[in-house]
Design a protein around this motif. Structure first.
Motif, mmCIF file in Angstrom:
data_model
loop_
_atom_site.group_PDB
_atom_site.id
_atom_site.type_symbol
_atom_site.label_atom_id
_atom_site.label_comp_id
_atom_site.label_asym_id
_atom_site.label_seq_id
_atom_site.Cartn_x
_atom_site.Cartn_y
_atom_site.Cartn_z
ATOM 1 N N THR A 130 -133.239 -36.973 25.804
ATOM 2 C CA THR A 130 -132.664 -37.842 26.829
ATOM 3 C C THR A 130 -133.397 -39.182 26.860
ATOM 4 O O THR A 130 -134.571 -39.277 26.483
ATOM 5 C CB THR A 130 -132.787 -37.205 28.231
ATOM 6 N N GLN A 131 -132.700 -40.196 27.327
ATOM 7 C CA GLN A 131 -133.312 -41.517 27.484
ATOM 8 C C GLN A 131 -134.413 -41.454 28.544
ATOM 9 O O GLN A 131 -135.445 -42.103 28.424
ATOM 10 C CB GLN A 131 -132.235 -42.549 27.867
ATOM 11 N N ASP A 132 -134.186 -40.620 29.538
ATOM 12 C CA ASP A 132 -135.197 -40.424 30.588
ATOM 13 C C ASP A 132 -136.523 -39.954 30.011
ATOM 14 O O ASP A 132 -137.588 -40.464 30.351
ATOM 15 C CB ASP A 132 -134.724 -39.328 31.552
ATOM 16 N N ASP A 176 -134.692 -38.721 18.451
ATOM 17 C CA ASP A 176 -133.684 -38.235 19.406
ATOM 18 C C ASP A 176 -132.374 -37.878 18.712
ATOM 19 O O ASP A 176 -131.296 -38.242 19.168
ATOM 20 C CB ASP A 176 -133.461 -39.288 20.511
#
Ligand code: GLU
Ligand code: ZN
Length: 301
Positions: free
Chosen positions: A53-55, A46
């Motif tokens: 995104t963390q999502d 990341d």
């Protein structure tokens, strides 16, 4: 019992959910680790913060769980690793192996390109001293060395790094560390012995070998598994609008992924659960049965 020496990993970029193509790469590295009684780690690549995104990372982890691909230990997030990458860049700089590059995208627009469509850096900033405070990238100086490596699926390969790639970016002008640097720092940090990943990264391997040599890091053993393309031959990706892995019908998706990897489940496993398919595949996994297709054209000048 001494621990198994094999350590593998799956290193997705969390820009979206896993699709059939990323499942094939995840499954191949999981099976290879399983068959060797090794450990299988997950690393979230990341680095590109606006795109990752963390999502998406959470979704990927849920999908891996749902498909029965269990990982060992904590997930490593590259977004937490800037200090380690900065240390590696310092090490390159202190041996004169990195230089500041102020070339803009438009200045490089007419540079030659290699067979992968990547710019072959013309060396513009090689001999320039870094303008203090200027916005610039860092590139690693690529000397005239021919890089040989052996891929477990593609066999013996060679790339003329200086002419087919040239000096490549290790830190971007916007401050983000480049994939090539992060991957070698983290593979070493995590003790990775075996890299099993998609064939789109095959011709990145010589860059990584080169950095490993400069940084005194070990080189893992590589296997590049076939890409899954869509009907018009494009690699499945977010850009080509590949659908996310389905929540239902996982057995069929797994069976298809195993077939793509040259391990079609036998007829008596029709109707078997996902766990049974994985158990069968772990017991029968043979890297020599994994096809090379679609073949990535070897870049030749
Ligand atoms: N993060 C890369 C990708 O998603 C994979 C990196 C690797 O396996 O070396 O394509
Ligand atoms: Zn430059």
């Amino acid at each position: 019992m001494t621990p198994a020496p094999y350590v593998g990993r799956f290193a997705p970029s969390p820009t979206g959910p896993l699709h059939q193509g990323s499942l094939v790469a995840a499954l191949a590295s999981w099976l290879d680790a399983r068959a060797a009684a090794g450990r299988w780690l997950v690393r979230m690549e990341d680095l590109d913060r606006p795109r990752c995104t963390q999502d998406a990372a959470d979704t990927i982890l849920r999908q891996l769980e749902a498909y029965g691909l269990a990982w060992a230990g904590e997930v490593l997030y590259q977004s937490t690793r800037d200090d380690a990458y900065a240390t590696a860049l310092d090490a390159l700089r202190s041996q004169g192996a990195a230089f500041a590059c102020t070339c803009t995208r438009s200045q490089l627009a007419h540079a030659p390109r290699n067979a992968e469509g990547e710019i072959v850096y013309p060396g513009t900033c090689r001999l320039r001293t870094a303008p203090a405070g200027a916005h610039h990238a860092w590139r690693v100086r690529v000397e005239e060395v021919s890089t040989h490596f052996v891929d477990r699926i593609h066999g013996a390969l060679r790339q003329d790094l200086a002419h087919e790639v040239g000096d490549f970016v290790v830190k971007r002008a916007d401050g983000l560390f480049a994939y090539q640097l992060a991957v070698v720092v983290d593979d070493a940090f995590q003790g990775i012995t075996h890299v099993v990943r998609g064939a789109d990264l095959l011709w990145n391997t010589p860059r990584q070998l080169y950095l490993q040599r400069l940084l005194g890091l070990p080189t893992p053993i590589h296997a590049h598994v076939p890409l899954v393309t869509n009907a018009v031959g494009q690699k499945l990706s977010k850009q080509t609008l590949a659908p996310a892995l389905p929540e239902r019908g996982r057995r069929q998706v797994l069976a298809d992924a195993l077939s793509a990897l040259g391990h079609p489940p036998p007829a008596d496993l029709i109707g078997a659960s996902a766990a049974e398919l994985l158990a069968w595949a772990s017991a029968h996994w043979q890297i020599k049965n994994v096809p090379r297709h679609p073949i990535i054209a070897k870049p030749r000048p």
